[in-house]
Scaffold this motif. Sequence first.
Motif, mmCIF file in Angstrom:
data_model
loop_
_atom_site.group_PDB
_atom_site.id
_atom_site.type_symbol
_atom_site.label_atom_id
_atom_site.label_comp_id
_atom_site.label_asym_id
_atom_site.label_seq_id
_atom_site.Cartn_x
_atom_site.Cartn_y
_atom_site.Cartn_z
ATOM 1 N N THR A 2 -34.765 -13.611 -56.374
ATOM 2 C CA THR A 2 -35.636 -12.955 -57.129
ATOM 3 C C THR A 2 -36.978 -13.608 -57.115
ATOM 4 N N TYR A 3 -37.064 -15.156 -57.337
ATOM 5 C CA TYR A 3 -38.116 -15.880 -57.225
ATOM 6 C C TYR A 3 -38.742 -15.646 -55.766
ATOM 7 N N ILE B 159 -44.061 -22.883 -53.797
ATOM 8 C CA ILE B 159 -42.859 -22.399 -53.674
ATOM 9 C C ILE B 159 -41.744 -23.598 -53.739
ATOM 10 N N ARG B 160 -42.065 -24.512 -52.725
ATOM 11 C CA ARG B 160 -41.323 -25.894 -52.703
ATOM 12 C C ARG B 160 -40.982 -26.575 -54.078
ATOM 13 N N ARG B 161 -42.156 -26.669 -54.680
ATOM 14 C CA ARG B 161 -42.061 -27.349 -56.185
ATOM 15 C C ARG B 161 -41.058 -26.534 -56.986
ATOM 16 N N TYR B 162 -41.367 -25.375 -56.950
ATOM 17 C CA TYR B 162 -40.484 -24.452 -57.978
ATOM 18 C C TYR B 162 -39.008 -24.754 -57.554
ATOM 19 N N LEU B 163 -38.636 -24.330 -56.211
ATOM 20 C CA LEU B 163 -37.366 -24.311 -55.733
ATOM 21 C C LEU B 163 -36.591 -25.579 -55.851
ATOM 22 N N GLN C 80 -40.736 -12.350 -55.158
ATOM 23 C CA GLN C 80 -41.879 -12.479 -56.062
ATOM 24 C C GLN C 80 -42.848 -13.198 -55.384
ATOM 25 N N ALA C 81 -42.413 -14.344 -54.983
ATOM 26 C CA ALA C 81 -43.504 -15.327 -54.403
ATOM 27 C C ALA C 81 -44.315 -14.936 -53.215
ATOM 28 N N ARG C 82 -43.245 -14.351 -52.426
ATOM 29 C CA ARG C 82 -43.863 -13.761 -51.104
ATOM 30 C C ARG C 82 -44.971 -12.653 -51.412
ATOM 31 N N GLU C 83 -44.491 -11.833 -52.243
ATOM 32 C CA GLU C 83 -45.307 -10.605 -52.526
ATOM 33 C C GLU C 83 -46.692 -10.860 -53.070
ATOM 34 N N GLN C 84 -46.615 -11.922 -53.750
ATOM 35 C CA GLN C 84 -47.743 -12.548 -54.422
ATOM 36 C C GLN C 84 -48.507 -13.567 -53.526
ATOM 37 N N LYS C 85 -47.957 -13.788 -52.381
ATOM 38 C CA LYS C 85 -48.669 -14.763 -51.395
ATOM 39 C C LYS C 85 -48.736 -15.946 -51.862
#
Length: 65
Positions: A14-15, A29-33, A18-23
């Motif tokens: 899910t993340y 992304i790495r920090r969140y994951l 959304q992240a890819r759609e919002q560019k």
Amino acid sequence: IQKLGAEVFEKVYTYLKQAREQKASEEEIRRYLEKMVSRASDCFEVDQLLYFEEQLQDSEAHLQL
């Protein structure tokens, strides 16, 4: 799903979607994951899945034209 577990897989999927759609940036992304899993690289296969889903949708759209 086996590598991450069903619950974590769903959150990562899910993340990333959304992240890819919002560019979002790769760093963001790495920090969140890394907050969700011990190694962000474990999520690479989920990212590949999203890529292939997008390619499939694009192909289907072209076929309908």
